[in-house]
Design an enzyme around this catalytic site. Structure first.
Site, PDB file in Angstrom:
ATOM      1  N   GLY A 251     -10.050  -0.179   0.594  1.00 39.28           N
ATOM      2  CA  GLY A 251     -10.000  -1.213   1.609  1.00 39.28           C
ATOM      3  C   GLY A 251      -8.571  -1.520   2.012  1.00 39.28           C
TER       4      GLY A 251
ATOM      5  N   GLU B 271      -3.187   1.819  -6.549  1.00 39.94           N
ATOM      6  CA  GLU B 271      -3.816   2.281  -5.315  1.00 39.94           C
ATOM      7  C   GLU B 271      -2.926   3.294  -4.593  1.00 39.94           C
ATOM      8  OE1 GLU B 271      -6.561  -1.543  -3.980  1.00 39.94           O
ATOM      9  OE2 GLU B 271      -4.415  -1.548  -3.514  1.00 39.94           O
TER      10      GLU B 271
ATOM     11  N   LYS C 133     -10.026  -7.058   9.911  1.00 36.45           N
ATOM     12  CA  LYS C 133      -8.796  -6.554   9.274  1.00 36.45           C
ATOM     13  C   LYS C 133      -7.932  -5.754  10.252  1.00 36.45           C
ATOM     14  CE  LYS C 133      -9.713  -8.174   5.160  1.00 36.45           C
ATOM     15  NZ  LYS C 133     -11.065  -8.739   5.367  1.00 36.45           N
TER      16      LYS C 133
END
Length: 242
Positions: A84, A105, A123
């Site tokens: 995400g 990540e 987003k």
């Protein structure tokens, strides 16, 4: 539909890019959690994949849903990471780190041939920076590092406000790698690469939440449907896929 429904719709669309035998990077956060859960359903039906989690929280979730796991030590090269983001601009430059897992990540994304970002449509932004930029720093000298980041943010036109992220008990949030997170208010970031380069020159900074050149596509879901966006689509509309 709720925001969680949109996140799950984006996660479900990303499954179309997962092929049997793939080695996957498994992201962290609420949207990535939907992907892991849905992946677990495919594994239960006989789908053969293996994943590298980007956090202990994701590892626990994957184990709970029966997703086979490996490590970068045993599997140093991955086919695809699905994760995400907190903000996504038209060139698919990202702000990540709301889940305090940005270092792992980025390591996992760097080890992957491809990265797909999944998110609800809110987003997507025209310019990064409304979301405070998460930065992972070593505990030693954290106040000196925080001040250096604040000075940089102010020089680049931001408020200069840099907060040590704290948990509900007011203690600093500690990452899986033993570092702390500060959230820097840069404001609108017109040149993400310039900010990234400047942060990399501050010794106490382990990693920052600007992901530049990692994502090959974004899958965004909202009230108008599920769309795909590629970084070359700078003047083109998003492509609706559901």
């Amino acid at each position: 539909m709720t925001t969680e429904d949109f996140k799950r719709a984006a996660a479900e669309a990303a499954l179309a890019y997962v092929e049997p035998g793939m080695k996957l990077g498994l992201g962290t956060g609420t949207t990535a959690a939907h992907f892991v859960e849905l992946l677990g359903e495919k594994v239960a039906d006989g789908f053969d994949i293996v994943g590298v989690p980007t956090s202990e929280a994701t590892r626990e979730l994957a184990e709970r849903h029966g997703v086979p796991l490996t490590t970068l030590k045993d599997t140093p090269e991955l086919d695809l990471t699905v994760d995400g983001a907190d903000e996504i601009d038209p060139q698919l430059r990202l702000i990540k780190g709301g889940g305090a897992a940005l270092l792992r990540e980025k390591i996992v994304a760097f080890a992957s041939k491809r990265m797909i970002v999944i998110a609800d449509a809110t987003k997507r932004v025209e310019h990064l920076g409304a979301f405070p930029l998460p930065i992972e720093v070593v505990p030693f000298g954290k106040e000196s590092t925080r001040r250096a980041i604040a000075k940089l943010a102010k020089e680049l036109g931001g408020s200069g406000e840099v907060d040590i992220r704290r948990a509900e008990d007011e203690c600093p949030v500690v990452t899986d790698s033993g570092h702390i997170i500060v959230d820097a208010h840069f404001g609108r970031i017109d040149d993400p690469q310039k900010v990234a380069d400047a942060l990399n020159r501050i010794p106490g900074v382990v990693e920052h939440g600007l992901f530049i050149g990692f994502a090959e596509r974004a899958i965004l879901a909202g009230p108008d449907g599920v769309f795909e966006l590629e970084p070359l689509d700078l003047s083109a509309p998003q492509r609706k896929i559901a």
